[in-house]
Scaffold this motif. Structure first.
Motif, mmCIF file in Angstrom:
data_model
loop_
_atom_site.group_PDB
_atom_site.id
_atom_site.type_symbol
_atom_site.label_atom_id
_atom_site.label_comp_id
_atom_site.label_asym_id
_atom_site.label_seq_id
_atom_site.Cartn_x
_atom_site.Cartn_y
_atom_site.Cartn_z
ATOM 1 N N ILE A 163 -19.902 33.185 11.984
ATOM 2 C CA ILE A 163 -20.744 34.269 13.325
ATOM 3 C C ILE A 163 -19.647 33.976 14.513
ATOM 4 C CG2 ILE A 163 -22.838 34.844 14.671
ATOM 5 C CD1 ILE A 163 -24.473 34.256 12.257
ATOM 6 N N LYS A 164 -19.673 32.891 15.027
ATOM 7 C CA LYS A 164 -18.842 32.750 16.514
ATOM 8 C C LYS A 164 -17.412 33.200 16.206
ATOM 9 C CE LYS A 164 -21.548 28.727 18.101
ATOM 10 N NZ LYS A 164 -21.496 27.362 18.441
ATOM 11 N N LEU A 165 -17.162 32.835 14.904
ATOM 12 C CA LEU A 165 -15.531 33.309 14.802
ATOM 13 C C LEU A 165 -15.305 34.750 14.730
ATOM 14 C CD1 LEU A 165 -14.367 30.691 11.843
ATOM 15 C CD2 LEU A 165 -13.443 30.867 14.137
ATOM 16 N N ARG A 166 -16.354 35.405 14.164
ATOM 17 C CA ARG A 166 -16.355 36.671 14.128
ATOM 18 C C ARG A 166 -16.450 37.425 15.706
ATOM 19 N NH1 ARG A 166 -14.093 41.174 12.181
ATOM 20 N NH2 ARG A 166 -15.263 43.064 12.307
ATOM 21 N N GLN A 167 -17.209 36.654 16.392
ATOM 22 C CA GLN A 167 -17.534 37.218 17.657
ATOM 23 C C GLN A 167 -16.407 36.945 18.610
ATOM 24 O OE1 GLN A 167 -20.882 35.015 19.282
ATOM 25 N NE2 GLN A 167 -22.438 36.288 18.363
ATOM 26 N N GLN A 168 -15.523 35.695 18.383
ATOM 27 C CA GLN A 168 -14.430 35.615 19.128
ATOM 28 C C GLN A 168 -13.222 36.622 18.731
ATOM 29 O OE1 GLN A 168 -14.516 33.334 21.452
ATOM 30 N NE2 GLN A 168 -12.407 33.801 21.951
ATOM 31 N N LEU A 232 -4.909 34.907 25.809
ATOM 32 C CA LEU A 232 -4.521 33.694 25.263
ATOM 33 C C LEU A 232 -5.674 32.694 25.188
ATOM 34 C CD1 LEU A 232 -1.171 33.094 27.053
ATOM 35 C CD2 LEU A 232 -1.616 33.695 24.726
ATOM 36 N N GLN A 233 -6.575 32.754 26.255
ATOM 37 C CA GLN A 233 -7.671 31.995 26.121
ATOM 38 C C GLN A 233 -8.774 32.062 24.946
ATOM 39 O OE1 GLN A 233 -9.951 31.902 29.815
ATOM 40 N NE2 GLN A 233 -11.382 30.340 29.166
ATOM 41 N N SER A 234 -8.940 33.450 24.724
ATOM 42 C CA SER A 234 -9.925 33.949 23.625
ATOM 43 C C SER A 234 -9.151 33.509 22.427
ATOM 44 C CB SER A 234 -9.759 35.517 23.903
ATOM 45 O OG SER A 234 -10.450 35.917 24.855
ATOM 46 N N LYS A 235 -7.833 33.498 22.244
ATOM 47 C CA LYS A 235 -7.205 33.281 20.868
ATOM 48 C C LYS A 235 -7.426 31.496 21.001
ATOM 49 C CE LYS A 235 -3.507 36.769 20.423
ATOM 50 N NZ LYS A 235 -2.161 37.133 20.375
ATOM 51 N N GLN A 236 -7.186 31.065 22.002
ATOM 52 C CA GLN A 236 -7.427 29.688 22.017
ATOM 53 C C GLN A 236 -8.735 29.205 21.297
ATOM 54 O OE1 GLN A 236 -6.387 27.233 25.727
ATOM 55 N NE2 GLN A 236 -6.860 25.369 24.783
ATOM 56 N N GLU A 237 -9.674 30.005 21.750
ATOM 57 C CA GLU A 237 -11.066 29.536 21.353
ATOM 58 C C GLU A 237 -11.387 29.769 20.091
ATOM 59 O OE1 GLU A 237 -13.610 31.775 24.100
ATOM 60 O OE2 GLU A 237 -13.249 30.466 25.999
ATOM 61 N N LEU A 238 -10.502 30.841 19.628
ATOM 62 C CA LEU A 238 -10.684 31.192 18.281
ATOM 63 C C LEU A 238 -10.226 30.240 17.345
ATOM 64 C CD1 LEU A 238 -11.334 33.173 15.952
ATOM 65 C CD2 LEU A 238 -8.965 34.488 16.334
ATOM 66 N N THR A 239 -9.139 29.648 17.689
ATOM 67 C CA THR A 239 -8.298 28.590 16.886
ATOM 68 C C THR A 239 -9.415 27.396 17.206
ATOM 69 O OG1 THR A 239 -6.163 29.369 17.827
ATOM 70 C CG2 THR A 239 -6.394 26.807 16.889
#
Length: 453
Positions: A163-168, A232-239
């Protein structure tokens, strides 16, 4: 006196001798008597001629011994199943026992069985091992429940991370769209400042207007940098969320593997414990059976003979003979040994006449109906292989249609058998014996019917 006798002998004629008063003259001299030798000779020849046409039953003779047709009715040895020493005799030779009667009591001679409480202690070991097996079983069930709980927790944790991954991912898409909007604004601001510069050089607009557009361009550039940084910060959080998911999978895999290891270990311990319990139960059953074998009982009813051990305290090895039991209920039979020449003349169902040792009989071999004291039998089996004595063994049972065999018969007694063959004349039988021909071969009626079937 001598002169007187000589006078009559020499002087008187035969006619006057018959009138002599002396009896001896009448007995010695056959005066006026005719000879009957010729009549007797012809009568004997005629009688012999008639005898030649009298019926004669061909037969073959064989000696045998009394036995029984069934193996369990023959004298049997009673052997010791276990080794031991004689504690007490309950019978003596010649006694009659029933099936299950105690014959001998044995004592223990092996050190490993000396413990009087061996069965009780073995039972306690079995109880302890069964309790340990219950603990292993509970441990295996607990490990199974633990594995199920870990698998359920892993599923929930992974669902939460998904769920968090989907949100991110949605946030990354939103930041990407914001960046695109900022880039559009930057492009517009750049075109405006380029146009303003040209107009400033041509004097169309004042410097203040140019500076205002320049500030707008710089703000658009700053927004682009902020939007890129946010993306970039959002992508980093996704990773980071993906890394966290992998870590959760690895963590739960280790925990589940450890729980399954405990489960399999408990199952293995339970199996090993069950094997030990089965081994102890087998030992317990063997000890219990050994205790029952201390009392040797009769396997069947009969008479006790040939006791091999005597006294108290003598040692018996495993398989040693103790006594011999002769069964009291026997279906008697006779085993005869027939020469190979006579064997083809016998077949199953053939009639046999017997003369048993100890029972007087008058036997006319050629006229069995005129014999007295013989007993009837029927061939039950003929062995196909020759015995050690070079003859074939034939088993003969009692003929149910004849008078019963004597109850006084005993196994091992002698019997003379007469196998009845074809009926011929006395003359033919004499001619056959003179020429050395074998008896007439034929099959009994019941044997022929059996072959026809």
């Amino acid at each position: 006196m001598d002169n007187y006798m000589s006078k009559y002998i020499t002087c008187e004629p035969e006619e006057e001798l018959s009138k002599n008063p002396i009896p001896s003259f009448q007995n010695i001299y056959h005066i006026r008597r005719k000879s009957k030798v010729k009549n007797w000779l012809w009568g004997s020849l005629f009688l012999l001629f008639l005898v030649m046409f009298l019926p004669w039953t061909q037969n073959i003779r064989a000696t045998g011994l009394i036995t029984t047709l069934r193996q369990e009715q023959r004298p049997q040895q009673l052997n010791s199943v276990i080794g031991g020493k004689v504690e007490k005799w309950w019978v003596k030779e010649g006694d009659f026992v029933k099936k299950g009667d105690t014959i001998l009591q044995l004592g223990e001679v092996k050190v490993e069985y000396f413990d009087p409480a061996l069965l009780e202690r073995t039972g306690l070991q079995i109880t302890a091992k069964e309790s340990a097996g219950t603990g292993y079983e509970n441990k295996a069930q607990t490990a199974t429940q633990q594995v199920s709980a870990l698998e359920e927790g892993r599923t929930l944790k992974l669902s939460q991370i998904d769920i968090k991954l989907r949100q991110q991912q949605l946030k990354v898409e939103s930041d990407s769209m914001d960046l695109n909007a900022v880039l559009n604004e930057l492009n517009v601001a750049k075109r405006q400042i380029d146009a303003a510069k040209a107009m400033l050089d041509s004097g169309v607009i004042a410097l203040v207007d140019f500076e205002r557009r320049k500030i707008t361009f710089q703000n658009a550039t700053a927004k682009r940098i902020g939007a890129e940084n946010k993306l970039l910060q959002s992508k980093q959080e996704l990773t980071a969320l993906r890394i966290e998911k992998n870590a959760v999978v690895q963590e739960y895999a280790d925990k589940i593997a450890k729980a399954r290891g405990d489960q399999y270990s408990a199952i293995s311990d339970k199996a090993s414990n069950d094997a030990e319990v089965a081994k102890l139960k087998n030992a317990y059953a063997n000890y219990d059976m050994r205790n029952k074998l201390y009392f040797v009982t009769a396997p069947q009813s009969g008479q006790i003979t040939k006791a091999r051990k005597a006294g108290i305290g003598e040692i018996l090895k495993e398989g040693d003979m103790i006594v011999e039991i002769v069964p009291d209920k026997i279906q008697y039979a006779v085993e005869m040994f027939v020469s190979p020449m006579d064997m083809p003349l016998l077949s199953r169902g053939q009639k046999i006449r017997f003369v048993f040792d100890g029972f007087p009989a008058i036997v006319f071999s050629g006229w069995p109906s005129s014999s007295y004291g013989t007993f009837g039998g029927v061939v039950a089996a003929i062995e196909n292989s020759v015995s050690l004595n070079g003859k074939f063994r034939v088993l003969v049972t009692e003929d149910p249609n004849e008078k019963a065999w004597p109850t006084q018969l005993r196994i091992g007694g002698g019997a003379n058998g007469i196998a009845l063959l074809k009926d011929v004349t006395v003359g033919y039988e004499l001619w056959r014996n003179i020429n050395g021909f074998p008896p007439e071969y034929y099959q009994p009626v019941n044997a022929e019917k059996g072959k026809g079937k």
